[in-house]
Design a protein around this motif. Structure first.
Motif, PDB file in Angstrom:
ATOM      1  N   UNK A  95       8.165  86.310  68.462  1.00  0.00           N
ATOM      2  CA  UNK A  95       9.250  85.322  68.354  1.00  0.00           C
ATOM      3  C   UNK A  95       9.096  84.431  67.120  1.00  0.00           C
ATOM      4  N   UNK A  96       8.113  84.736  66.252  1.00  0.00           N
ATOM      5  CA  UNK A  96       7.843  83.844  65.122  1.00  0.00           C
ATOM      6  C   UNK A  96       9.044  83.628  64.203  1.00  0.00           C
ATOM      7  N   UNK A  97       9.877  84.668  63.926  1.00  0.00           N
ATOM      8  CA  UNK A  97      11.057  84.414  63.098  1.00  0.00           C
ATOM      9  C   UNK A  97      11.943  83.296  63.652  1.00  0.00           C
ATOM     10  N   UNK A 106      23.117  82.118  60.462  1.00  0.00           N
ATOM     11  CA  UNK A 106      23.271  81.877  59.023  1.00  0.00           C
ATOM     12  C   UNK A 106      21.904  81.722  58.370  1.00  0.00           C
ATOM     13  N   UNK A 107      20.986  81.021  59.042  1.00  0.00           N
ATOM     14  CA  UNK A 107      19.633  80.856  58.515  1.00  0.00           C
ATOM     15  C   UNK A 107      18.926  82.205  58.414  1.00  0.00           C
ATOM     16  N   UNK A 108      19.084  83.036  59.440  1.00  0.00           N
ATOM     17  CA  UNK A 108      18.466  84.362  59.437  1.00  0.00           C
ATOM     18  C   UNK A 108      18.940  85.178  58.234  1.00  0.00           C
ATOM     19  N   UNK A 109      20.238  85.224  58.026  1.00  0.00           N
ATOM     20  CA  UNK A 109      20.807  86.033  56.949  1.00  0.00           C
ATOM     21  C   UNK A 109      20.387  85.512  55.574  1.00  0.00           C
ATOM     22  N   UNK A 110      20.399  84.182  55.394  1.00  0.00           N
ATOM     23  CA  UNK A 110      20.050  83.615  54.093  1.00  0.00           C
ATOM     24  C   UNK A 110      18.564  83.792  53.781  1.00  0.00           C
ATOM     25  N   UNK A 111      17.713  83.642  54.789  1.00  0.00           N
ATOM     26  CA  UNK A 111      16.276  83.819  54.561  1.00  0.00           C
ATOM     27  C   UNK A 111      15.979  85.262  54.172  1.00  0.00           C
ATOM     28  N   UNK A 112      16.569  86.216  54.893  1.00  0.00           N
ATOM     29  CA  UNK A 112      16.351  87.631  54.587  1.00  0.00           C
ATOM     30  C   UNK A 112      16.892  87.979  53.199  1.00  0.00           C
ATOM     31  N   UNK A 138      17.353  85.947  50.545  1.00  0.00           N
ATOM     32  CA  UNK A 138      16.668  85.295  49.426  1.00  0.00           C
ATOM     33  C   UNK A 138      15.162  85.532  49.399  1.00  0.00           C
ATOM     34  N   UNK A 139      14.558  85.777  50.563  1.00  0.00           N
ATOM     35  CA  UNK A 139      13.102  85.901  50.623  1.00  0.00           C
ATOM     36  C   UNK A 139      12.625  87.215  51.244  1.00  0.00           C
ATOM     37  N   UNK A 140      13.561  88.004  51.751  1.00  0.00           N
ATOM     38  CA  UNK A 140      13.172  89.244  52.408  1.00  0.00           C
ATOM     39  C   UNK A 140      12.686  89.000  53.831  1.00  0.00           C
ATOM     40  N   UNK A 141      12.324  90.073  54.513  1.00  0.00           N
ATOM     41  CA  UNK A 141      11.826  89.967  55.888  1.00  0.00           C
ATOM     42  C   UNK A 141      10.582  89.086  55.949  1.00  0.00           C
ATOM     43  N   UNK A 142       9.776  89.123  54.882  1.00  0.00           N
ATOM     44  CA  UNK A 142       8.541  88.327  54.848  1.00  0.00           C
ATOM     45  C   UNK A 142       8.833  86.834  55.007  1.00  0.00           C
ATOM     46  N   UNK A 153       9.485  81.051  49.146  1.00  0.00           N
ATOM     47  CA  UNK A 153       8.479  82.092  48.975  1.00  0.00           C
ATOM     48  C   UNK A 153       7.663  81.941  47.693  1.00  0.00           C
ATOM     49  N   UNK A 154       8.335  81.678  46.566  1.00  0.00           N
ATOM     50  CA  UNK A 154       7.616  81.648  45.289  1.00  0.00           C
ATOM     51  C   UNK A 154       6.740  80.398  45.120  1.00  0.00           C
ATOM     52  N   UNK A 155       6.851  79.427  46.036  1.00  0.00           N
ATOM     53  CA  UNK A 155       6.042  78.213  45.950  1.00  0.00           C
ATOM     54  C   UNK A 155       4.977  78.141  47.041  1.00  0.00           C
ATOM     55  N   UNK A 156       4.918  79.145  47.907  1.00  0.00           N
ATOM     56  CA  UNK A 156       3.993  79.107  49.035  1.00  0.00           C
ATOM     57  C   UNK A 156       2.541  79.244  48.582  1.00  0.00           C
ATOM     58  N   UNK A 157       1.669  78.496  49.276  1.00  0.00           N
ATOM     59  CA  UNK A 157       0.235  78.542  49.030  1.00  0.00           C
ATOM     60  C   UNK A 157      -0.462  79.123  50.259  1.00  0.00           C
TER      61      UNK A 157
END
Length: 327
Positions: free
Chosen positions: A26-28, A57-63, A65-69, A145-149
């Motif tokens: 359920x993490x997504x 809408x959040x699900x679709x935009x995240x996928x 712009x950032x992919x499934x990851x 994604x590109x700013x994650x540490x």
């Protein structure tokens, strides 16, 4: 091992492993509800790709712009927090309950209300040790994604920017939320009484399906009651994106800077109304109900294999002891 009851540590292990499986599945939903909780009208114009109108809408935009990851941002920290919370809670509950039992001279005097109280105390104590993991998880879930540490890099960044106290942001809100299980249980017992009275059930017992329905409804009602504080806790742990000079006015910057849970509630209500206090609640409820249901199923299955393993080890130990006895 004649009986089928697991030792406390093995039972806790089964519960923790079940929680890991359930939370992974359920993490997504957890990522989606966290991003909905921290979004604001003030920042929507600066980051339109992180402005969501609903869970779908959040699900679709995240996928997109950032992919499934992107739906699994902070998964490692989240699972670490799940295991740490399970074991910390179990350990503190055993200590607190044991102390209280010795004080009253046995377990016979521990009623339902006191059990809930002891559970709340154990939950509060565990928060002091596991909250930094929660803060790191929130930061990773709300970072593009590109700013994650990494986990350790995020923790070091928080310490550098906000000091060691930054790792315990939202502690007071977390302590308040320790009453959530008590509210859930109280509502469940009340709904159970009403259900049995109206159904004229002769044996006074609920079926597994009825327990699930009433449990899901109780959890939903408890979530509705405590949700503003759940949202406030996340906003306290969240860090607003870096803003260059001139992008926002001083008043706008102040509106997304929070000092406490009441401060969060006041500012969100002032800018977004009552609806703002319940952003992401749909995903929160679905996640909580699904996670609880999956946890119960997984824990039962894992307990079976744990029992088999313990019996195997127990028999091998007995054979080894016999083989060492002189003939």
């Amino acid at each position: 091992m004649a009986d089928r009851k697991l030792p406390p540590l093995a039972d806790a292990t089964s519960g923790a492993l079940g929680a890991v499986v359930a939370n992974t599945l359920v993490f997504p939903l957890d990522v989606i509800k966290t991003r909905l909780q921290v979004q604001s009208k003030t920042l929507s114009t600066l980051s339109p790709h992180q402005s969501y109108t609903s869970s779908s809408d959040a699900f679709l935009k995240i996928v997109r712009t950032e992919g499934i990851a992107g739906l699994y941002s902070g998964l490692g920290a989240g699972l670490l927090g799940t295991v740490a919370n399970a074991f910390a809670y179990f350990w503190f509950y055993a200590q607190v309950r044991g102390w209280y039992s010795r004080r009253i001279g046995g377990e016979g005097g521990i009623g339902t209300g006191m059990e809930l109280g002891l559970g709340a105390v154990a939950g509060a104590l565990s928060q002091f040790f596991t909250l930094p993991i929660s803060v790191v998880t929130t930061r990773q879930q709300t970072t593009v994604k590109h700013e994650q540490l990494s986990f350790l890099q995020t923790m070091k960044q928080i310490r550098y920017d906000e000091g060691i106290q930054g790792l315990w942001k939202g502690l007071r809100a977390s302590l308040v939320l320790c009453v959530n299980p008590a509210i859930t249980y109280g509502m469940f017992e009340r709904l159970k009484t009403v259900w049995l009275k109206r159904s004229n059930n002769p044996d006074g017992r609920l079926s597994a399906g009825q327990v699930f329905i009433l449990g899901a409804l109780s959890k939903t009602l408890a979530t509705v009651v405590t949700y503003p504080y759940i949202m406030a806790k996340v906003r306290l742990q969240w860090a607003p994106p870096k803003i260059t000079d001139g992008e926002l006015s001083d008043d706008e910057k102040e509106s997304i800077t929070y000092k406490s849970a009441p401060d969060v509630l006041r500012k969100v209500f002032a800018s977004e109304g009552l609806a703002g206090l319940y952003q992401g609640m749909e995903a929160q409820i679905v996640k909580a109900v699904l996670c609880q249901a999956i946890l119960f199923v997984c824990k039962d299955e894992i307990s079976v294999y744990t029992m088999i393993l313990l019996r195997f080890l127990f028999r091998n130990n007995n054979k080894s002891a016999v083989s060492r006895v002189p003939g």
